[in-house]
Design a protein around this motif. Structure first.
Motif, PDB file in Angstrom:
ATOM      1  N   VAL A  62      48.468  39.747  44.236  1.00 35.33           N
ATOM      2  CA  VAL A  62      48.684  39.709  45.691  1.00 35.33           C
ATOM      3  C   VAL A  62      48.228  41.018  46.317  1.00 35.33           C
ATOM      4  N   VAL A  63      48.638  42.147  45.714  1.00 34.18           N
ATOM      5  CA  VAL A  63      48.322  43.455  46.285  1.00 34.18           C
ATOM      6  C   VAL A  63      46.814  43.669  46.332  1.00 34.18           C
ATOM      7  N   PHE A  64      46.131  43.322  45.241  1.00 35.34           N
ATOM      8  CA  PHE A  64      44.684  43.526  45.205  1.00 35.34           C
ATOM      9  C   PHE A  64      43.968  42.692  46.249  1.00 35.34           C
ATOM     10  N   MET A  65      44.452  41.456  46.464  1.00 35.34           N
ATOM     11  CA  MET A  65      43.773  40.590  47.422  1.00 35.34           C
ATOM     12  C   MET A  65      44.021  41.046  48.851  1.00 35.34           C
ATOM     13  N   ILE A  66      45.241  41.501  49.139  1.00 33.47           N
ATOM     14  CA  ILE A  66      45.582  41.844  50.529  1.00 33.47           C
ATOM     15  C   ILE A  66      44.974  43.172  50.949  1.00 33.47           C
ATOM     16  N   ALA A  67      44.977  44.156  50.037  1.00 34.74           N
ATOM     17  CA  ALA A  67      44.563  45.504  50.411  1.00 34.74           C
ATOM     18  C   ALA A  67      43.046  45.594  50.537  1.00 34.74           C
ATOM     19  N   THR A  68      42.536  45.293  51.731  1.00 36.35           N
ATOM     20  CA  THR A  68      41.098  45.424  51.979  1.00 36.35           C
ATOM     21  C   THR A  68      40.874  46.390  53.136  1.00 36.35           C
ATOM     22  N   LYS A  69      39.731  47.070  53.098  1.00 40.69           N
ATOM     23  CA  LYS A  69      39.380  47.960  54.203  1.00 40.69           C
ATOM     24  C   LYS A  69      39.111  47.144  55.466  1.00 40.69           C
ATOM     25  N   SER A  70      39.352  47.733  56.607  1.00 39.23           N
ATOM     26  CA  SER A  70      39.023  47.052  57.856  1.00 39.23           C
ATOM     27  C   SER A  70      37.507  46.965  57.993  1.00 39.23           C
ATOM     28  N   GLY A  71      37.033  45.924  58.635  1.00 34.78           N
ATOM     29  CA  GLY A  71      35.590  45.738  58.811  1.00 34.78           C
ATOM     30  C   GLY A  71      35.014  44.733  57.846  1.00 34.78           C
ATOM     31  N   SER A  72      35.529  44.715  56.618  1.00 31.89           N
ATOM     32  CA  SER A  72      35.033  43.735  55.648  1.00 31.89           C
ATOM     33  C   SER A  72      35.714  42.390  55.900  1.00 31.89           C
TER      34      SER A  72
ATOM     35  N   VAL B 166      45.175  31.182  46.841  1.00 32.33           N
ATOM     36  CA  VAL B 166      45.462  32.130  45.762  1.00 32.33           C
ATOM     37  C   VAL B 166      46.663  33.003  46.127  1.00 32.33           C
ATOM     38  N   ILE B 167      46.657  33.529  47.362  1.00 32.96           N
ATOM     39  CA  ILE B 167      47.766  34.376  47.810  1.00 32.96           C
ATOM     40  C   ILE B 167      49.075  33.599  47.785  1.00 32.96           C
ATOM     41  N   ALA B 168      49.043  32.376  48.327  1.00 29.00           N
ATOM     42  CA  ALA B 168      50.277  31.574  48.391  1.00 29.00           C
ATOM     43  C   ALA B 168      50.829  31.325  46.993  1.00 29.00           C
ATOM     44  N   ALA B 169      49.954  30.910  46.069  1.00 26.75           N
ATOM     45  CA  ALA B 169      50.421  30.603  44.711  1.00 26.75           C
ATOM     46  C   ALA B 169      50.976  31.848  44.039  1.00 26.75           C
ATOM     47  N   ASN B 170      50.310  32.994  44.230  1.00 27.39           N
ATOM     48  CA  ASN B 170      50.774  34.215  43.567  1.00 27.39           C
ATOM     49  C   ASN B 170      52.089  34.708  44.157  1.00 27.39           C
ATOM     50  N   VAL B 171      52.258  34.550  45.479  1.00 30.01           N
ATOM     51  CA  VAL B 171      53.535  34.947  46.087  1.00 30.01           C
ATOM     52  C   VAL B 171      54.670  34.080  45.548  1.00 30.01           C
TER      53      VAL B 171
ATOM     54  N   ASP C  68      43.754  29.621  41.113  1.00 27.75           N
ATOM     55  CA  ASP C  68      42.815  30.595  40.573  1.00 27.75           C
ATOM     56  C   ASP C  68      41.455  29.970  40.287  1.00 27.75           C
ATOM     57  N   SER C  69      41.444  28.676  39.895  1.00 20.70           N
ATOM     58  CA  SER C  69      40.160  28.016  39.677  1.00 20.70           C
ATOM     59  C   SER C  69      39.400  27.878  40.990  1.00 20.70           C
ATOM     60  N   ALA C  70      40.112  27.458  42.040  1.00 20.57           N
ATOM     61  CA  ALA C  70      39.476  27.356  43.352  1.00 20.57           C
ATOM     62  C   ALA C  70      39.001  28.735  43.811  1.00 20.57           C
ATOM     63  N   GLY C  71      39.822  29.768  43.570  1.00 20.84           N
ATOM     64  CA  GLY C  71      39.443  31.129  43.946  1.00 20.84           C
ATOM     65  C   GLY C  71      38.220  31.609  43.191  1.00 20.84           C
TER      66      GLY C  71
ATOM     67  N   GLY D 219      45.479  36.960  38.499  1.00 16.46           N
ATOM     68  CA  GLY D 219      46.187  35.694  38.628  1.00 16.46           C
ATOM     69  C   GLY D 219      46.101  34.872  37.356  1.00 16.46           C
ATOM     70  N   PHE D 220      44.938  34.866  36.708  1.00 14.96           N
ATOM     71  CA  PHE D 220      44.796  34.130  35.449  1.00 14.96           C
ATOM     72  C   PHE D 220      45.702  34.724  34.372  1.00 14.96           C
ATOM     73  N   ALA D 221      45.815  36.054  34.343  1.00 15.51           N
ATOM     74  CA  ALA D 221      46.704  36.680  33.357  1.00 15.51           C
ATOM     75  C   ALA D 221      48.147  36.259  33.621  1.00 15.51           C
ATOM     76  N   GLY D 222      48.538  36.242  34.917  1.00 11.83           N
ATOM     77  CA  GLY D 222      49.884  35.781  35.265  1.00 11.83           C
ATOM     78  C   GLY D 222      50.109  34.352  34.829  1.00 11.83           C
ATOM     79  N   PHE D 223      49.087  33.513  35.025  1.00 17.59           N
ATOM     80  CA  PHE D 223      49.172  32.112  34.592  1.00 17.59           C
ATOM     81  C   PHE D 223      49.443  32.013  33.098  1.00 17.59           C
ATOM     82  N   LEU D 224      48.747  32.861  32.318  1.00 18.84           N
ATOM     83  CA  LEU D 224      48.891  32.826  30.855  1.00 18.84           C
ATOM     84  C   LEU D 224      50.348  33.039  30.454  1.00 18.84           C
TER      85      LEU D 224
END
Lengths: 193, 193
Positions: free
Chosen positions: A58-68, A80-85, A133-136, A163-168
């Motif tokens: 979740v943290v990696f996906m949310i933390a993006t620089k502005s502009g991108s 992906v975010i919803a499932a991981n939360v 994660d597959s869709a992602g 996310g795949f590691a969490g799934f495992l």
């Protein structure tokens, strides 16, 4: 062999039948109790691992620089975010339940509910997380073709991999809690020796 | 309660212990045998359903008119086809194994191998099929934006939906074969009463 002839069973290991699983821990044999404790520690460790991986996804996906581009611009990344939360919150709850069981020797809910609750949610959330994660992954593959995608692509790749590691770990937890369910069905107790 | 005190267990249902699971069917109690037979019929039906859905998913995806985009132009659809072909072949084999067990009363492989083989492959292929179908769904969603996509889009949507139905039956089969595995671990036999 008749239906009542179960007494003279030459089973490979002597088996212990707990008469009342809800009794205080004094009534459990020490061997059974030690095995159960080890089993619970194992479950706790897998819950902890699933929690850590899902949270960092979740943290990696949310933390993006502005502009991108952001995660909420893409349907698959929202999934992906919803499932991981969901998995993060569920793992946190299950860690508490597991720690409760280790420290007090009894489950939070009544035993029958608890084993089915654990197993059902493990199964559903493991499938949910894998699906997200597959869709992602497919979305991230498509993003590669876009020129403007640089840091965000790498971040989303890492997030999906976490996310795949969490799934495992969630999948292994679901195997363990599935074992508890069948043990409960067959022996009338989550204890197994 | 001591470790040897397992005889006087007031378990809710009287349990039958098969001394030698590899014996001829004459040695099984009739109640146990009837239950096992019903269980095997159930497994056979789910295998058959998974086979039908996976096969029709393959057929729907492959059968496209010339001129339109084909399934092998898209990585995700190649994944969908591969997963569905694997599940089709595996379900065919498992149907044979299940029919063998119903008719002859014994498993194709030795019993220990058979229960683990079934459960392991069920789990892996269920996750594989879900993953492929999730990626295929994401791909199909992206395809909607392309103007040239008309009949092929609908076909791929149907194929992915059929794949999800196949996954559902494979998942239920994996629960049933998981039950057999734990029953085998706990009682030393796939029979359960």
């Amino acid at each position: 062999m008749t239906r009542n002839g179960g007494v003279e069973s030459p089973s490979p290991r002597p088996r212990i039948h707990q008469t009342h699983p809800h009794d205080t821990p004094h009534f459990h044999s020490t061997v059974s109790e030690r095995k159960l404790r080890r089993f619970n520690y194992l479950i706790f460790i897998f819950r902890l691992a699933a929690f850590c991986f899902a949270l960092s996804a979740v943290v990696f996906m949310i933390a993006t620089k502005s502009g991108s581009p952001r995660w909420y611009d893409f349907g698959a990344f929202r999934f992906v975010i919803a499932a991981n939360v969901i998995v993060t919150l569920y793992s946190l709850f299950e860690m508490v339940a597991s720690a409760w069981e280790i420290s007090r020797g009894s489950t939070i809910f009544p035993e029958c509910w608890q084993v089915w609750f654990d197993f059902g949610h493990d199964q559903v959330f493991a499938y949910l997380l894998l699906s997200a994660d597959s869709a992602g992954t497919e979305m991230a593959r498509q993003l590669r073709g876009i020129a403007t995608c640089n840091a965000f692509c790498i971040q989303s790749d890492i997030s999906v991999a976490l996310g795949f590691a969490g799934f495992l770990f969630l999948m292994i937890s679901s195997l363990l809690s599935g074992f508890r369910v069948v043990s409960f069905i067959l022996n009338g107790s989550r204890f197994h020796v």
